[in-house]
Enzyme design. Structure first.
Site, PDB file in Angstrom:
ATOM      1  N   GLY A   1      62.256 -13.442 188.739  1.00 14.97           N
ATOM      2  CA  GLY A   1      61.010 -12.711 188.512  1.00 14.97           C
ATOM      3  C   GLY A   1      61.117 -11.223 188.807  1.00 14.97           C
ATOM      4  O   GLY A   1      60.423 -10.406 188.195  1.00 14.97           O
TER       5      GLY A   1
ATOM      6  N   SER B   1      56.750 -18.371 191.470  1.00 16.04           N
ATOM      7  CA  SER B   1      55.622 -17.615 190.911  1.00 16.04           C
ATOM      8  C   SER B   1      55.921 -16.987 189.554  1.00 16.04           C
ATOM      9  O   SER B   1      55.006 -16.547 188.858  1.00 16.04           O
ATOM     10  CB  SER B   1      55.194 -16.505 191.876  1.00 16.04           C
ATOM     11  OG  SER B   1      54.954 -17.007 193.166  1.00 16.04           O
TER      12      SER B   1
ATOM     13  N   TYR C   1      52.013  -7.436 186.901  1.00 20.74           N
ATOM     14  CA  TYR C   1      52.501  -8.736 186.435  1.00 20.74           C
ATOM     15  C   TYR C   1      51.546  -9.341 185.403  1.00 20.74           C
ATOM     16  O   TYR C   1      51.977  -9.813 184.345  1.00 20.74           O
ATOM     17  CB  TYR C   1      52.682  -9.697 187.614  1.00 20.74           C
ATOM     18  CG  TYR C   1      53.108 -11.080 187.178  1.00 20.74           C
ATOM     19  CD1 TYR C   1      54.425 -11.358 186.851  1.00 20.74           C
ATOM     20  CD2 TYR C   1      52.167 -12.118 187.053  1.00 20.74           C
ATOM     21  CE1 TYR C   1      54.820 -12.609 186.419  1.00 20.74           C
ATOM     22  CE2 TYR C   1      52.554 -13.378 186.625  1.00 20.74           C
ATOM     23  CZ  TYR C   1      53.879 -13.618 186.310  1.00 20.74           C
ATOM     24  OH  TYR C   1      54.257 -14.868 185.873  1.00 20.74           O
TER      25      TYR C   1
ATOM     26  N   GLU D   1      63.842 -22.194 204.691  1.00 22.06           N
ATOM     27  CA  GLU D   1      63.145 -22.111 203.409  1.00 22.06           C
ATOM     28  C   GLU D   1      63.473 -23.279 202.460  1.00 22.06           C
ATOM     29  O   GLU D   1      62.586 -23.857 201.833  1.00 22.06           O
ATOM     30  CB  GLU D   1      63.535 -20.766 202.784  1.00 22.06           C
ATOM     31  CG  GLU D   1      63.061 -20.547 201.397  1.00 22.06           C
ATOM     32  CD  GLU D   1      63.348 -19.117 200.919  1.00 22.06           C
ATOM     33  OE1 GLU D   1      63.892 -18.304 201.689  1.00 22.06           O
ATOM     34  OE2 GLU D   1      63.018 -18.840 199.767  1.00 22.06           O
TER      35      GLU D   1
ATOM     36  N   GLY E   1      60.148 -12.448 199.060  1.00 23.26           N
ATOM     37  CA  GLY E   1      60.524 -11.066 198.782  1.00 23.26           C
ATOM     38  C   GLY E   1      59.436 -10.297 198.051  1.00 23.26           C
ATOM     39  O   GLY E   1      59.299  -9.086 198.226  1.00 23.26           O
ATOM     40  N   THR E   2      58.662 -10.987 197.233  1.00 17.63           N
ATOM     41  CA  THR E   2      57.609 -10.314 196.456  1.00 17.63           C
ATOM     42  C   THR E   2      56.217 -10.738 196.898  1.00 17.63           C
ATOM     43  O   THR E   2      55.318  -9.918 197.008  1.00 17.63           O
ATOM     44  CB  THR E   2      57.764 -10.631 194.950  1.00 17.63           C
ATOM     45  OG1 THR E   2      59.077 -10.262 194.537  1.00 17.63           O
ATOM     46  CG2 THR E   2      56.742  -9.860 194.116  1.00 17.63           C
ATOM     47  N   LEU E   3      56.046 -12.038 197.145  1.00 14.71           N
ATOM     48  CA  LEU E   3      54.704 -12.551 197.430  1.00 14.71           C
ATOM     49  C   LEU E   3      54.688 -13.398 198.703  1.00 14.71           C
ATOM     50  O   LEU E   3      55.644 -14.118 199.001  1.00 14.71           O
ATOM     51  CB  LEU E   3      54.216 -13.407 196.256  1.00 14.71           C
ATOM     52  CG  LEU E   3      54.039 -12.702 194.894  1.00 14.71           C
ATOM     53  CD1 LEU E   3      53.758 -13.724 193.799  1.00 14.71           C
ATOM     54  CD2 LEU E   3      52.909 -11.672 194.961  1.00 14.71           C
TER      55      LEU E   3
ATOM     56  N   THR F   1      61.712 -14.125 193.153  1.00 15.55           N
ATOM     57  CA  THR F   1      62.218 -12.781 192.884  1.00 15.55           C
ATOM     58  C   THR F   1      63.616 -12.904 192.288  1.00 15.55           C
ATOM     59  O   THR F   1      63.949 -12.279 191.284  1.00 15.55           O
ATOM     60  CB  THR F   1      62.243 -11.954 194.188  1.00 15.55           C
ATOM     61  OG1 THR F   1      60.971 -12.070 194.828  1.00 15.55           O
ATOM     62  CG2 THR F   1      62.532 -10.506 193.907  1.00 15.55           C
TER      63      THR F   1
HETATM   64  P1  ADP Z   1      59.445 -14.767 196.302  1.00 18.13           P
HETATM   65  O1  ADP Z   1      59.354 -16.033 197.091  1.00 18.13           O
HETATM   66  O2  ADP Z   1      60.830 -14.217 196.196  1.00 18.13           O
HETATM   67  O3  ADP Z   1      58.425 -13.755 196.731  1.00 18.13           O
HETATM   68  P2  ADP Z   1      57.898 -15.878 194.068  1.00 18.13           P
HETATM   69  O4  ADP Z   1      58.208 -17.309 193.818  1.00 18.13           O
HETATM   70  O5  ADP Z   1      56.624 -15.583 194.753  1.00 18.13           O
HETATM   71  O6  ADP Z   1      59.121 -15.174 194.789  1.00 18.13           O
HETATM   72  O7  ADP Z   1      57.955 -15.121 192.670  1.00 18.13           O
HETATM   73  C1  ADP Z   1      57.874 -13.713 192.574  1.00 18.13           C
HETATM   74  C2  ADP Z   1      57.761 -13.342 191.109  1.00 18.13           C
HETATM   75  O8  ADP Z   1      56.555 -13.883 190.566  1.00 18.13           O
HETATM   76  C3  ADP Z   1      57.670 -11.854 190.842  1.00 18.13           C
HETATM   77  O9  ADP Z   1      58.946 -11.268 190.762  1.00 18.13           O
HETATM   78  C4  ADP Z   1      56.919 -11.801 189.522  1.00 18.13           C
HETATM   79  O10 ADP Z   1      57.795 -11.956 188.436  1.00 18.13           O
HETATM   80  C5  ADP Z   1      56.024 -13.039 189.577  1.00 18.13           C
HETATM   81  N1  ADP Z   1      54.609 -12.792 189.929  1.00 18.13           N
HETATM   82  C6  ADP Z   1      53.606 -13.686 189.716  1.00 18.13           C
HETATM   83  N2  ADP Z   1      52.423 -13.211 190.115  1.00 18.13           N
HETATM   84  C7  ADP Z   1      52.650 -11.987 190.610  1.00 18.13           C
HETATM   85  C8  ADP Z   1      51.820 -10.982 191.186  1.00 18.13           C
HETATM   86  N3  ADP Z   1      50.496 -11.152 191.333  1.00 18.13           N
HETATM   87  N4  ADP Z   1      52.397  -9.845 191.610  1.00 18.13           N
HETATM   88  C9  ADP Z   1      53.723  -9.647 191.505  1.00 18.13           C
HETATM   89  N5  ADP Z   1      54.560 -10.557 190.955  1.00 18.13           N
HETATM   90  C10 ADP Z   1      54.051 -11.713 190.512  1.00 18.13           C
HETATM   91 MG    MG Z   2      60.426 -17.762 197.428  1.00 23.32          MG
END
Ligand code: ADP
Ligand code: MG
Length: 265
Positions: A122, A226, A138, A71, A9-11, A100
């Site tokens: 996150g 993350s 972040y 996933e 969702g974010t990365l 996220t």
């Molecule tokens: P998802 O699989 O849902 O994308 P992640 O495990 O990648 O989730 O974690 C996303 C979270 O990690 C973000 O919500 C934020 O808190 C944190 N984060 C770490 N590094 C970054 C970055 N470079 N940019 C944005 N968020 C980051």
């Molecule tokens: Mg994830």
């Protein structure tokens, strides 16, 4: 070359694997179309494996892919691989993927069961930090948090018992943000507020993890996602809380790549 992608969702978490060598890369999910263009242009001869919430979308736009994984299965495979590499040989454990949002799993070497999820993760850290301080980077957020102090913002057990003997450790948070109305709001700076936000997220997910570990009869809780990245404040709060409750918190190095790694295994 093999390429594993966990499109979250974010990365976007990407693992490149060639000649027994691994390279990790992260990109914002907002750049998903750029990644798709790159893959279609430069990696049409490579094997691409997908997982994550945006895998379906990528699948539709990529000229060719070699496989997609659910996933939760991919993440489990990748996590077990990383745990083996990092010599973490616990047989029965709970793991939390703090992305996220957060998902909770009970696992052993045979497999995993997803036992729940929480919208606190996150994304909450980023969203509340933005609302409270207007910061949205972040790296800046986690760096600033280290300089803060959430004592004035959070209500602790010993605040309520006011010097009298407490039935549980006095240092535990009784209420995240629960001291704001009685505290001195002018003294609460951005670093303090962000540290309190991280405290809220860290303690909420760890509390659920501790209960799940208890029910699963294990004392080991593994953290990936993350949200732990360079997040010393979060890691310290998680460790302290786990210590107080007599459980072991294991933070996996490169744990945020579990899904991407598992996708190509
Ligand atoms: P998802 O699989 O849902 O994308 P992640 O495990 O990648 O989730 O974690 C996303 C979270 O990690 C973000 O919500 C934020 O808190 C944190 N984060 C770490 N590094 C970054 C970055 N470079 N940019 C944005 N968020 C980051
Ligand atoms: Mg994830």
């Amino acid at each position: 070359m093999k390429i594993g992608i966990d499109a979250g969702g974010t990365l976007l978490k990407i693992v490149y694997f060639e000649n027994e060598k691994r390279r990790f890369e992260k990109r914002p999910s907002s750049e998903i179309d750029l990644l798709i263009d790159d893959l279609n242009t430069y990696h049409s001869a490579d094997e691409i494996y997908l997982t994550g919430g945006k895998a379906e979308y990528m699948n539709e736009k990529l000229k060719q892919i070699h496989g997609t994984s659910v996933e939760f299965d991919a993440t489990y495979r990748g996590l077990i691989k990383l745990m083996q590499e990092q010599n973490l040989s616990i047989k029965r454990f709970v793991y939390l993927n703090v992305g996220t949002g957060t998902s909770f799993h009970q696992a052993d070497w045979e497999g995993q069961t997803r036992v729940g999820g929480s919208g606190v993760g996150g994304g909450t850290l980023m969203g509340l930090s933005k609302l409270l301080t207007d910061l949205d980077s972040y790296d800046e957020i986690v760096k600033l948090a280290a300089a803060g102090n959430r004592d004035e913002i959070d209500l602790k057990v010993h605040h309520i018992y006011a010097g009298r003997q407490t039935p549980i450790p006095g240092d535990l948070t009784a209420s995240n943000f629960g001291n704001v109305l009685t505290g001195n709001i002018q003294d609460m700076n951005n670093a303090d507020k962000i540290q309190a936000v991280i405290g809220l997220v860290a303690e909420t997910v760890t509390a659920v993890g501790i209960s799940l570990a208890d029910g699963f009869e294990t004392e080991d809780i593994v953290f990936i996602g993350s949200t732990l990245l360079n997040n010393d404040v979060m890691i310290e709060i998680v460790r302290r809380y786990a210590d107080l409750k007599g459980v072991n918190a294991h933070i996996i190095e490169n744990g945020e790549y579990s899904g991407a790694l598992g996708a190509l295994l």
